[in-house]
Write an enzyme that holds these catalytic residues in place. Structure first.
Site, PDB file in Angstrom:
ATOM      1  N   LYS A  71      -6.635  -9.810   2.133  1.00 58.42           N
ATOM      2  CA  LYS A  71      -5.418  -9.897   1.422  1.00 58.42           C
ATOM      3  C   LYS A  71      -4.461 -10.237   2.359  1.00 58.42           C
ATOM      4  O   LYS A  71      -4.423  -9.716   3.623  1.00 58.42           O
ATOM      5  CB  LYS A  71      -4.973  -8.631   0.711  1.00 58.42           C
ATOM      6  N   SER A  76      -1.043  -6.470  -7.046  1.00 59.15           N
ATOM      7  CA  SER A  76      -0.763  -7.380  -6.371  1.00 59.15           C
ATOM      8  C   SER A  76      -1.926  -8.014  -5.618  1.00 59.15           C
ATOM      9  O   SER A  76      -1.611  -9.247  -5.163  1.00 59.15           O
ATOM     10  CB  SER A  76       0.393  -7.226  -5.247  1.00 59.15           C
ATOM     11  N   SER A  81      -2.364  -1.423  -6.985  1.00 59.58           N
ATOM     12  CA  SER A  81      -2.507  -3.097  -6.925  1.00 59.58           C
ATOM     13  C   SER A  81      -3.947  -3.469  -6.333  1.00 59.58           C
ATOM     14  O   SER A  81      -4.273  -4.871  -6.571  1.00 59.58           O
ATOM     15  CB  SER A  81      -1.675  -3.404  -5.767  1.00 59.58           C
TER      16      SER A  81
END
Length: 526
Positions: A76, A171, A195
């Site tokens: 990420k 996210s 997330s």
């Protein structure tokens, strides 16, 4: 080969059935073909191929570094990566190249993993749809699956299919999509209020949030220091355990990590189910919960009971306060953490030079989106001298009560809690953006954020497809630092439900213009 588990591919590499370079090239090819998913912000092709070359040399000499040697992974884009741009999907950090690796990234590389690239997210990880970053929204691979498209054809009556692509959740949506679409075998996410688990449920993959303090946060650009945890996304529970075993352990650069050495996370088979007690929190049965998720939740509980486990209803009485409590604490820490982005040392800096104050204001106005600015404003309001006691201190007290609820339940004899992960399956982007970011996050993190406030381990495991042909995941919550026990139960459950593999064979026919008529022969899902 790309549809296999991490452990299977690792065995294939050791047996010489495929080389790290061949595996890397297949993943890179698929990343290019699925570029329209927008899962990656940066594709580190040259780095990955060089790492594959080094891995190949080790295999030829018989000096494999372990299960991750030669395995493609993704990270990420809020984890620092030396020499590779790290943006947090924000104008504020566009062009920022860290001089060091996050501890978790370094641990993966030390084991010979191949870094395919940095994945997309909500700006600074503030969101639950992976729709609010500057690089655009991430599209859920299941939008293009045979399972979903067949159901859509029955109901669409000629409507434009392209407008019905689904969100990934967030996210860490880019990481979830990357794993789901077979472009890598494992990916790192971050989990502050769900997330990692939220997009895992929507994308039909396993999403693990380890115990707070088990895995180092050093190099993870912070959102909420007291809740942030590096998350793991894989296609099966066993793979998540392998990655966790590599990442877990004390880090002198992160004082919140445990001091005791961590043993490898090998998952034993559950043989005597009569010794297992599963708790079902009654407060999680909310009016907003879809009937399909509720039905699958009930079926999962019945499955454990039918196999001899004890299944009981439990109470987490302060659950109803968790959303407000989380909002106050989250925005307060965000306000503090975002103060470092002032245009002086790194990241974006505006052209205004009237005064230092004007430069600060313009830099932050240009660098942050509305969501980030809104959370900064809220947090600073809660931290004002006249509000501090009534908001921040009170929220800290409520957080303690929420954590104590979990302690009381586990002390009563419960081993693992079973809950929904999300209220429903993934929704179309057009439907998702009707609500504002705060409302969406409050709804989508309803079942996940309390775990972060309590510092407990939790994992989302895909259970079945909805009537729309979309994944629905359930969440298992364990005692603090009992991650192995949690994953052992999750692995047993995964084996029982036999979640179907995503079928992307028709993806080429439906998206031929996007893929320029290339064939997806490399993705064998049988």
């Amino acid at each position: 080969m790309l549809g296999r588990t991490l452990r299977e591919v690792s065995a294939a590499l050791k047996q010489g059935q495929v080389t790290p370079t061949e595996l890397c090239q297949r993943c890179l090819s698929l990343i290019k073909k699925t570029k329209f998913l927008n899962a990656y912000i940066t594709v580190s092709e040259e780095v990955a191929l060089k790492q594959a070359e080094e891995s190949e040399k080790r295999y030829k000499k018989g000096h494999s570094l372990g299960d991750l040697d030669g395995i493609p992974v993704a990270v990420k884009d809020n984890f620092s990566t030396a020499g590779i741009e790290t943006t947090c999907a924000s104008n504020m950090l566009k062009g920022y190249v860290p001089p060091y690796n996050a501890t978790v990234v370094q641990k993966l590389l030390d084991q010979g993993a191949l870094l395919m690239g940095k994945t997309n997210l909500d700006e600074f990880a503030m969101g639950s749809g992976s729709t609010d970053g500057i690089f655009g929204p991430v599209k859920n691979p299941w939008s293009y699956s045979k399972q979903y498209r067949e159901k859509r054809k029955q109901k669409s009556h000629g409507k434009n299919e392209d407008s019905h692509w689904l969100i990934t959740g967030g996210s860490s949506g880019g990481s979830a999509a990357a794993v789901s679409a077979f472009t890598c075998f494992a990916a790192l996410g971050s989990d502050t209020g769900g997330s990692t688990r939220n997009p895992a449920a929507h994308c039909g993959v396993v999403g693990l949030k380890p115990s707070y303090g088990l895995v180092s946060r050093h190099g993870l650009i912070p959102l909420v220091n007291s809740m942030d945890v590096p998350g793991i996304l894989t296609r099966c529970v066993d793979d998540a355990a392998i990655v966790l075993g590599i990442l877990a352990g004390h880090d002198p650069k992160d004082s919140t990590t445990i001091q005791d050495p961590v043993k490898p996370f090998t998952l034993p088979s559950l043989t005597d189910m009569s010794k297992l007690c599963i708790g079902i929190p009654k407060e999680y049965l909310t009016p907003e919960l879809s009937s399909e998720v509720q039905s699958l939740w009930s079926k999962a509980a019945n499955l454990f009971e039918s196999e001899g486990a004890k299944v009981i209803e439990v109470s987490l009485p302060h659950t109803s306060y968790s959303i407000v409590c989380y909002h106050v604490l989250c925005t307060s820490e965000v306000a503090s953490n975002m103060a470092r982005f002032d245009g002086l040392e790194y990241g974006h800096r505006c052209d205004i030079d009237v005064s230092t104050e004007a430069m600060y204001a313009a830099t932050r106005r240009e660098g942050f989106n509305d969501v980030v600015r809104g959370r900064i404003l809220s947090g600073n309001f809660f931290l004002l001298k006249e509000n501090y006691e009534n908001y921040f201190v009170k929220a800290q007290k409520v957080r303690r009560l929420i954590a104590r609820d979990f302690v009381n339940v586990f002390n009563s004899g419960v081993d693992v809690l079973l809950t929904p992960t999300t209220l429903s399956e993934a929704v179309p982007h057009t439907e998702f953006i009707r609500e504002d970011n705060r409302t969406r996050s409050a709804q989508d993190d309803l079942f996940t954020q309390a775990v972060n406030m309590a510092g407990l381990p939790a994992v989302s495991v895909p259970m079945a497809l909805s009537s729309q042909g979309l994944p629905i995941g359930l969440q298992f919550i364990g005692r603090a630092f009992c991650d192995q026990q949690l994953l052992t139960v999750a692995k047993w459950f995964e084996k029982q439900v036999q979640f179907p593999v995503i079928q992307l064979q028709e993806l080429m026919d439906d998206c031929s213009s996007v893929f320029e008529n290339e064939k997806l022969a490399s993705v064998s899902l049988k």
